[in-house]
Design a protein around this motif. Structure first.
Motif, mmCIF file in Angstrom:
data_model
loop_
_atom_site.group_PDB
_atom_site.id
_atom_site.type_symbol
_atom_site.label_atom_id
_atom_site.label_comp_id
_atom_site.label_asym_id
_atom_site.label_seq_id
_atom_site.Cartn_x
_atom_site.Cartn_y
_atom_site.Cartn_z
ATOM 1 N N MET A 1 0.811 -1.221 -0.065
ATOM 2 C CA MET A 1 -0.046 0.018 -0.131
ATOM 3 C C MET A 1 0.833 1.315 -0.011
ATOM 4 N N HIS A 2 2.180 1.146 0.283
ATOM 5 C CA HIS A 2 2.966 2.101 0.798
ATOM 6 C C HIS A 2 2.924 3.407 -0.416
ATOM 7 N N HIS A 3 3.484 2.955 -1.608
ATOM 8 C CA HIS A 3 3.633 3.948 -2.489
ATOM 9 C C HIS A 3 2.268 4.565 -3.037
ATOM 10 N N TRP A 4 1.095 3.710 -2.930
ATOM 11 C CA TRP A 4 -0.104 4.491 -3.397
ATOM 12 C C TRP A 4 -0.494 5.651 -2.646
ATOM 13 N N ILE A 5 0.163 5.917 -1.447
ATOM 14 C CA ILE A 5 -0.112 7.202 -0.824
ATOM 15 C C ILE A 5 -0.017 8.471 -1.681
ATOM 16 N N ILE A 6 1.030 8.359 -2.504
ATOM 17 C CA ILE A 6 1.319 9.691 -3.321
ATOM 18 C C ILE A 6 0.395 9.656 -4.594
ATOM 19 N N ALA A 7 -0.233 8.464 -4.919
ATOM 20 C CA ALA A 7 -0.980 8.372 -6.344
ATOM 21 C C ALA A 7 -2.014 9.491 -6.761
ATOM 22 N N PRO A 8 -2.670 9.805 -5.367
ATOM 23 C CA PRO A 8 -3.828 10.905 -5.421
ATOM 24 C C PRO A 8 -3.289 12.151 -5.874
ATOM 25 N N VAL A 9 -1.945 12.587 -5.732
ATOM 26 C CA VAL A 9 -1.333 13.674 -6.124
ATOM 27 C C VAL A 9 -0.691 13.376 -7.604
ATOM 28 N N VAL A 10 -0.161 12.340 -7.896
ATOM 29 C CA VAL A 10 0.537 12.169 -8.961
ATOM 30 C C VAL A 10 -0.300 12.028 -10.334
ATOM 31 N N LEU A 11 -1.336 11.180 -10.125
ATOM 32 C CA LEU A 11 -2.369 10.949 -11.105
ATOM 33 C C LEU A 11 -2.822 12.241 -11.833
ATOM 34 N N PRO A 12 -3.603 13.047 -10.940
ATOM 35 C CA PRO A 12 -4.053 14.216 -11.826
ATOM 36 C C PRO A 12 -2.770 15.308 -12.205
ATOM 37 N N ALA A 13 -1.607 15.200 -11.655
ATOM 38 C CA ALA A 13 -0.517 16.081 -11.882
ATOM 39 C C ALA A 13 -0.089 15.606 -13.173
ATOM 40 N N ILE A 14 -0.093 14.020 -13.731
ATOM 41 C CA ILE A 14 0.448 13.741 -15.001
ATOM 42 C C ILE A 14 -0.843 14.018 -16.138
ATOM 43 N N LEU A 15 -2.009 13.625 -15.624
ATOM 44 C CA LEU A 15 -3.054 13.495 -16.529
ATOM 45 C C LEU A 15 -3.355 15.201 -16.814
ATOM 46 N N ALA A 16 -3.442 16.136 -16.079
ATOM 47 C CA ALA A 16 -3.707 17.505 -16.546
ATOM 48 C C ALA A 16 -2.916 17.999 -17.412
ATOM 49 N N PRO A 17 -1.467 17.735 -17.590
ATOM 50 C CA PRO A 17 -0.665 18.405 -18.475
ATOM 51 C C PRO A 17 -1.134 17.762 -19.689
ATOM 52 N N LEU A 18 -1.237 16.435 -19.806
ATOM 53 C CA LEU A 18 -1.511 15.686 -21.114
ATOM 54 C C LEU A 18 -2.839 16.323 -21.500
ATOM 55 N N VAL A 19 -3.970 16.550 -20.768
ATOM 56 C CA VAL A 19 -5.111 16.895 -21.205
ATOM 57 C C VAL A 19 -5.007 18.334 -21.887
ATOM 58 N N VAL A 20 -4.151 19.195 -21.336
ATOM 59 C CA VAL A 20 -3.784 20.526 -21.724
ATOM 60 C C VAL A 20 -3.139 20.399 -23.179
ATOM 61 N N LEU A 21 -2.010 19.608 -23.223
ATOM 62 C CA LEU A 21 -0.927 19.684 -24.351
ATOM 63 C C LEU A 21 -1.529 18.822 -25.476
ATOM 64 N N LEU A 22 -2.217 17.479 -25.247
ATOM 65 C CA LEU A 22 -2.531 16.715 -26.280
ATOM 66 C C LEU A 22 -3.871 16.716 -26.781
ATOM 67 N N MET A 23 -4.955 17.144 -25.801
ATOM 68 C CA MET A 23 -6.211 16.949 -26.163
ATOM 69 C C MET A 23 -7.002 18.592 -26.072
ATOM 70 N N ARG A 24 -6.286 19.472 -26.513
ATOM 71 C CA ARG A 24 -6.889 20.775 -26.233
ATOM 72 C C ARG A 24 -7.818 21.049 -27.364
ATOM 73 N N HIS A 25 -7.675 20.454 -28.386
ATOM 74 C CA HIS A 25 -8.567 20.842 -29.506
ATOM 75 C C HIS A 25 -9.858 19.699 -29.601
ATOM 76 N N ASP A 26 -9.960 18.489 -28.695
ATOM 77 C CA ASP A 26 -10.924 17.778 -28.896
ATOM 78 C C ASP A 26 -11.632 17.562 -27.487
ATOM 79 N N LEU A 27 -13.036 18.060 -27.315
ATOM 80 C CA LEU A 27 -13.504 18.320 -26.411
ATOM 81 C C LEU A 27 -14.050 16.873 -25.700
ATOM 82 N N ARG A 28 -14.185 15.976 -26.766
ATOM 83 C CA ARG A 28 -14.727 14.591 -26.131
ATOM 84 C C ARG A 28 -13.455 13.846 -25.744
ATOM 85 N N LEU A 29 -12.484 14.071 -26.166
ATOM 86 C CA LEU A 29 -11.264 13.528 -25.274
ATOM 87 C C LEU A 29 -10.900 13.999 -24.050
#
Lengths: 500, 113
Positions: A1-29
């Motif tokens: 369980m140990h490393h999962w503690i940081i996952a709630p911070v890391v998951l959105p931190a990785i996903l959000a830039p991807l959403v900005v950089l790769l999907m900014r023209h596609d609202l459905r994505l």
């Protein structure tokens, strides 16, 4: 369980830039990944909650640096509860934003939303006071973007006010942190708990100043009178779903006050004593009264919701200023309830406003889907005012039970303000739904938005669930409050004694 | 040196607070900036003032100055810089759409659009 503690911070931190950089023209994505990210966060939080239930507090040392020098994230019952609450609320709100098309009115809604969640999760998990400041800034800068989503002059101007208030709060926070560091030489919360408790008498005055500065900062976040001025304008001008998400933002202030007053500045510390309680109780009662009077005087529906939010923060802080495990458990129950109820009223306000075309609390013609909306408003109003049978009633009952010691003052303010809120909410309900029902005009056509109604229903179902499961939930919260009152496990999790 | 630093922090804070209470966004932003300068110097001073000492423990140096506040100041500077940029852009946006830059607003305007 140990490393999962940081996952709630890391998951959105990785996903959000991807959403900005790769999907900014596609609202459905953007929608797909935004919702999937929030759903994954919800699953993660539930897993962490079950881990925190089974085990004592557990710390994650970032970069494996030993505790007072490196940053730690600490998972205990309180932080796990806040994570789950955030994720559940976020999922409902995000679904609502997608269903109503709010996320299409401006750009980058989902990326900002994920950044906001990253800041919230980090603030709930961190065990380091300066890191708490950093996560506050992360969640704030995302909230600035969300607050002015969809733009418009008034929203921008309200946004400028909101930012200015929060910049002042951040500066005060830095002053408090620097003072604390100057006195104790540490910013790790567990280390601070040890050092503040053993402080020489000459340094007590400085720590008291720092403690009050810090509490003032959290009081700004939690909209405690006299620092509540920013809230009505901000929440009333923010887009509906964003205001609903902000229901958790005031709770960040409450969470930070719970964390610091139980861990670092508990009342049995000689340097602090009853200082915090003496200041917080009158402020909390004033908050409650102003919130309740505000619901009576509100001229628009979003503003009514904002004052109801202020009143709920007043009730919460009233319970917290008793500083007993029983009162803390009651406050935590009320915290969960009021987050869901406040979010629901903001979403309903948005649904009503978009159908009426104006937010004003004045009689107007019938609106599309008047029946379900009136029912939802009625249920939420019952929850907010604290009437049976919903969880608001149970929460207020628990708080009344926990504040028997000061019953004459506290009970009369809580009960009196509940009465005012009943009046204010029923006035709004009868103006919006009954008076318009009497008119013969056919309602203006409007998209049915079934999914948006489902999101509101999900929040209300959460309230029903909280009521039905009140027994097990309060038992669980009592254990959480007990471990907050005796933070040995939290301090031990930091492994401070392993200093080189 | 202590007196100089404290006078500097004090006057920065006082001017910052005075400007923050103005009615137009531009003085408010300048006030916020001055306040963040004050807090940056204050954080720096929280690690005690030491002249001519390295920020690391070295064998040939007579002592060291606390490096942690310097790291904290760096973080605070970056954050306050970013936040100032955000509020400047937002005020510009508000000024361009509304045609004036007053900070105060009427309670009833434009809610729930």
């Amino acid at each position: 369980m140990h490393h999962w503690i940081i996952a709630p911070v890391v998951l959105p931190a990785i996903l959000a830039p991807l959403v900005v950089l790769l999907m900014r023209h596609d609202l459905r994505l953007q929608r797909l990944f935004g919702l999937a990210g929030t759903a994954a966060l919800a699953l993660l939080s539930v897993a962490l909650l079950s881990a925190a239930t089974a085990n004592p507090a557990e710390a994650y040392h970032l970069g494996n640096w030993p505790a007072p020098f490196g940053i730690v994230l600490v998972l205990d019952r309180l932080s796990a509860l806040m994570l789950v609450l955030t994720a559940v609320l976020a999922l409902a709100v995000q679904a609502y934003a997608v269903a109503t098309g709010w996320d299409a009115r401006g750009r980058h809604f989902h990326a900002l939303f994920l950044f906001q969640l990253m800041g919230l999760n980090g603030a709930f998990l961190t065990g380091d006071a300066f890191n708490l400041f950093v996560f506050f800034e992360v969640l704030l800068i995302a909230s600035y973007g969300l607050m002015i989503h969809g733009a418009g002059g008034d929203r921008l101007r309200a946004g400028v006010q909101y930012i200015a208030f929060n910049l002042i709060a951040s500066t005060l926070f830095l002053f408090a942190l620097a003072t604390i560091y100057g006195v104790t030489g540490t910013l790790n919360m567990a280390d601070l708990a040890v050092k503040v408790a053993a402080l020489p008498e000459g340094d007590a005055a400085l720590v008291r100043v720092a403690a009050i500065l810090m509490l003032a900062v959290f009081a700004i976040k939690g909209a405690l009178v006299p620092l509540q001025f920013w809230l009505p304008g901000t929440y009333a001008n923010a887009p509906g779903p964003v205001a609903a998400l902000f229901a958790i933002m005031t709770k960040v202030g409450a969470y930070a006050i719970i964390r610091t007053t139980t861990l670092i500045f508990p009342p049995d510390t000689p340097a602090i004593g009853s200082l915090v309680a003496d200041l917080m109780l009158p402020a909390a009662l004033a908050t409650l009264a102003i919130g309740a009077i505000g619901t009576l005087g509100a001229t628009t529906l979003p503003r009514l919701a904002a004052f109801a939010a202020i009143a709920s923060m007043g009730t919460l802080f009233t319970a917290l200023s008793a500083f007993t495990p029983q009162a803390t458990a009651a406050a935590l129950y009320y915290l969960v309830h009021s987050t869901l109820a406040t979010a629901a009223i903001f979403l309903i306000a948005d649904l009503v406003t978009s159908r009426r075309g104006s937010a004003a609390l004045a009689p107007q013609g019938r609106i599309d889907r008047q029946g379900p909306l009136a029912a939802a408003f009625f249920a939420t109003a019952i929850a907010l005012a604290g009437m049976p049978p919903l969880s608001g009633f149970l929460g207020k009952l628990l708080i009344l039970d926990a504040t028997r010691g000061d019953a004459a003052l506290v009970w009369s303010v809580i009960l009196g303000s509940s009465f005012l809120m009943v009046l204010g909410l029923s006035r709004a309900g009868s103006v919006l739904f009954w008076k318009s029902h009497a008119t013969d005009t056919a309602p203006a056509p409007h998209p049915p938005q079934t999914a948006a109604f489902a999101a509101v229903a999900a929040l209300l179902a959460g309230l029903v669930l909280l009521t039905v499961l009140a027994g097990p939930v309060t038992d669980w919260l009592a254990t959480a409050a007990q471990s907050l009152a005796e933070p040995d496990a939290y301090i031990a999790a930091n492994r401070l004694e392993e200093d080189p | 040196m202590e007196a100089l630093i404290s006078i500097a922090i004090g006057s920065l804070t006082a001017s910052g607070i005075y400007l923050m209470l103005r009615q137009r966004t531009w003085p408010v932003i300048i006030g916020l900036t001055l306040l963040s300068y004050a807090v940056n110097v204050f954080i720096f001073a929280a690690g005690r003032l030491a002249t001519g000492l390295p920020a690391i423990i070295a064998k040939d140096a007579p002592g060291y100055t606390d490096p942690l506040p310097q790291a904290l100041v760096l973080t605070a500077i970056v954050i306050s810089f970013g936040m100032t940029a955000v509020i400047v852009l937002m005020s510009l946006g508000a000024w361009l759409t509304e045609g004036h830059d007053r900070v105060d607003m009427d309670d009833r305007e434009g809610e729930g659009k």
